[in-house]
Motif scaffolding. Structure first.
Motif, PDB file in Angstrom:
ATOM      1  N   UNK A 113       0.767  -1.332  -0.083  1.00 25.74           N
ATOM      2  CA  UNK A 113      -0.066  -0.012  -0.057  1.00 25.74           C
ATOM      3  C   UNK A 113       0.749   1.186   0.073  1.00 25.74           C
ATOM      4  N   UNK A 114       2.009   1.022   0.710  1.00 28.45           N
ATOM      5  CA  UNK A 114       2.803   2.505   0.638  1.00 28.45           C
ATOM      6  C   UNK A 114       3.799   2.693  -0.375  1.00 28.45           C
ATOM      7  N   UNK A 115       4.277   1.770  -0.981  1.00 28.15           N
ATOM      8  CA  UNK A 115       5.190   1.783  -2.255  1.00 28.15           C
ATOM      9  C   UNK A 115       4.757   2.679  -3.524  1.00 28.15           C
ATOM     10  N   UNK A 116       3.548   2.427  -3.736  1.00 29.66           N
ATOM     11  CA  UNK A 116       3.189   3.399  -5.149  1.00 29.66           C
ATOM     12  C   UNK A 116       3.351   4.753  -4.866  1.00 29.66           C
ATOM     13  N   UNK A 117       3.018   5.427  -3.920  1.00 18.88           N
ATOM     14  CA  UNK A 117       3.051   6.631  -3.468  1.00 18.88           C
ATOM     15  C   UNK A 117       4.526   7.088  -3.375  1.00 18.88           C
ATOM     16  N   UNK A 118       5.282   6.308  -2.806  1.00 18.68           N
ATOM     17  CA  UNK A 118       6.717   6.454  -2.771  1.00 18.68           C
ATOM     18  C   UNK A 118       7.403   6.624  -3.844  1.00 18.68           C
ATOM     19  N   UNK A 119       7.049   5.600  -4.785  1.00 17.47           N
ATOM     20  CA  UNK A 119       7.652   5.544  -6.161  1.00 17.47           C
ATOM     21  C   UNK A 119       7.132   6.697  -7.101  1.00 17.47           C
ATOM     22  N   UNK A 120       6.049   7.006  -7.039  1.00 16.38           N
ATOM     23  CA  UNK A 120       5.577   8.317  -7.616  1.00 16.38           C
ATOM     24  C   UNK A 120       6.300   9.569  -7.241  1.00 16.38           C
ATOM     25  N   UNK A 121       6.414   9.842  -5.843  1.00 13.53           N
ATOM     26  CA  UNK A 121       6.803  11.170  -5.243  1.00 13.53           C
ATOM     27  C   UNK A 121       8.462  11.158  -5.760  1.00 13.53           C
ATOM     28  N   UNK A 122       9.126   9.813  -5.780  1.00 13.57           N
ATOM     29  CA  UNK A 122      10.644   9.721  -6.338  1.00 13.57           C
ATOM     30  C   UNK A 122      10.800   9.823  -7.985  1.00 13.57           C
ATOM     31  N   UNK A 123       9.840   9.863  -8.700  1.00 13.99           N
ATOM     32  CA  UNK A 123      10.046   9.681 -10.047  1.00 13.99           C
ATOM     33  C   UNK A 123      10.542  10.890 -10.785  1.00 13.99           C
ATOM     34  N   UNK A 124      10.191  12.023 -10.307  1.00 10.65           N
ATOM     35  CA  UNK A 124      10.793  13.192 -10.870  1.00 10.65           C
ATOM     36  C   UNK A 124      12.141  13.290 -10.672  1.00 10.65           C
ATOM     37  N   UNK A 125      12.731  13.307  -9.485  1.00 14.04           N
ATOM     38  CA  UNK A 125      14.264  13.343  -9.339  1.00 14.04           C
ATOM     39  C   UNK A 125      15.106  11.747  -9.673  1.00 14.04           C
ATOM     40  N   UNK A 126      14.462  10.847  -9.398  1.00 22.84           N
ATOM     41  CA  UNK A 126      15.109   9.581  -9.612  1.00 22.84           C
ATOM     42  C   UNK A 126      14.714   8.671 -10.834  1.00 22.84           C
ATOM     43  N   UNK A 127      13.947   9.092 -11.276  1.00 19.49           N
ATOM     44  CA  UNK A 127      13.436   8.403 -12.692  1.00 19.49           C
ATOM     45  C   UNK A 127      12.434   7.438 -12.149  1.00 19.49           C
ATOM     46  N   UNK A 128      12.123   6.555 -13.140  1.00 25.31           N
ATOM     47  CA  UNK A 128      11.137   5.452 -12.904  1.00 25.31           C
ATOM     48  C   UNK A 128      11.855   4.371 -11.881  1.00 25.31           C
ATOM     49  N   UNK A 129      11.220   4.344 -10.622  1.00 24.44           N
ATOM     50  CA  UNK A 129      11.856   3.140  -9.676  1.00 24.44           C
ATOM     51  C   UNK A 129      11.281   1.764 -10.136  1.00 24.44           C
TER      52      UNK A 129
END
Length: 192
Positions: free
Chosen positions: A46-62
């Motif tokens: 439940x937690x990972x989707x929002x984290x991946x979305x939040x990091x995408x701009x800076x780190x690219x696709x997780x």
């Protein structure tokens, strides 16, 4: 061992909650951590989707995530995130207070994971400490340091409460007997 996940804190039930994330500023100073993440539950799926979305701009696709299963009751093999699937794995040798996120474009992002039940003041201190550029502290060292700080603060509050319950600060201060009296300087003394 039986594990129960608290579904009331599940992000899927309230997707409007922002991700509690603190990242190091972009700098040439490399540290051991790239920031901190304070999830709302121990439900990794439940937690990972929002984290991946939040990091995408800076780190690219997780694309991959690695955790220590000590703090995650269930580690799913795959998690659906926006537009792709995130592969999850676990290693017991990994620092239990850290999550490693991998991206094909940027590389690796190591985050301190602050337990969901952490009080806001402790979480704020941890998020700030983990986001310091060039810090050599590990996730485990930060958590140990915060535990010690929390203990000291609880002991200080306990001492203060005991002091107050025993009568507080003692008798009220009495005015100095010389207040209002005319002071005569000693010879050779400037009075300062």
């Amino acid at each position: 061992m039986t594990t129960t996940l608290r579904r009331t804190a599940n992000r899927a039930l309230d997707p409007g909650l922002p991700v509690r994330l603190s990242l190091t500023p972009k700098t040439t100073l490399a540290g051991r951590l790239d920031g901190a993440w304070w999830p709302r539950s121990r439900d990794l799926a439940a937690e990972l989707p929002a984290l991946a979305d939040a990091l995408e701009e800076r780190w690219g696709r997780i694309t991959r995530v690695l955790v220590n299963p000590a703090h995650w009751p269930v580690v799913p093999h795959k998690v659906a995130v926006t537009g792709h699937v995130l592969h999850a794995g676990w290693f017991t040798e990994q620092d239990p207070d850290k999550i490693i996120l991998l991206s094909y474009t940027t590389g690796r992002c190591d985050l301190l994971v602050i337990p969901p039940e952490t009080d806001p003041a402790s979480a704020a201190r941890l998020m700030t400490a983990a986001a310091l550029p060039g810090s050599t502290l590990t996730a485990g060292a930060l958590m140990s340091g915060e535990a010690a700080t929390g203990r000291r603060m609880r002991e200080a509050r306990s001492s203060e409460n005991a002091w107050e319950s025993e009568g507080g600060a003692g008798p009220a201060p009495q005015p100095h007997p010389a207040v209002g009296a005319r002071m005569i300087p000693l010879p050779g003394h400037t009075g300062r």
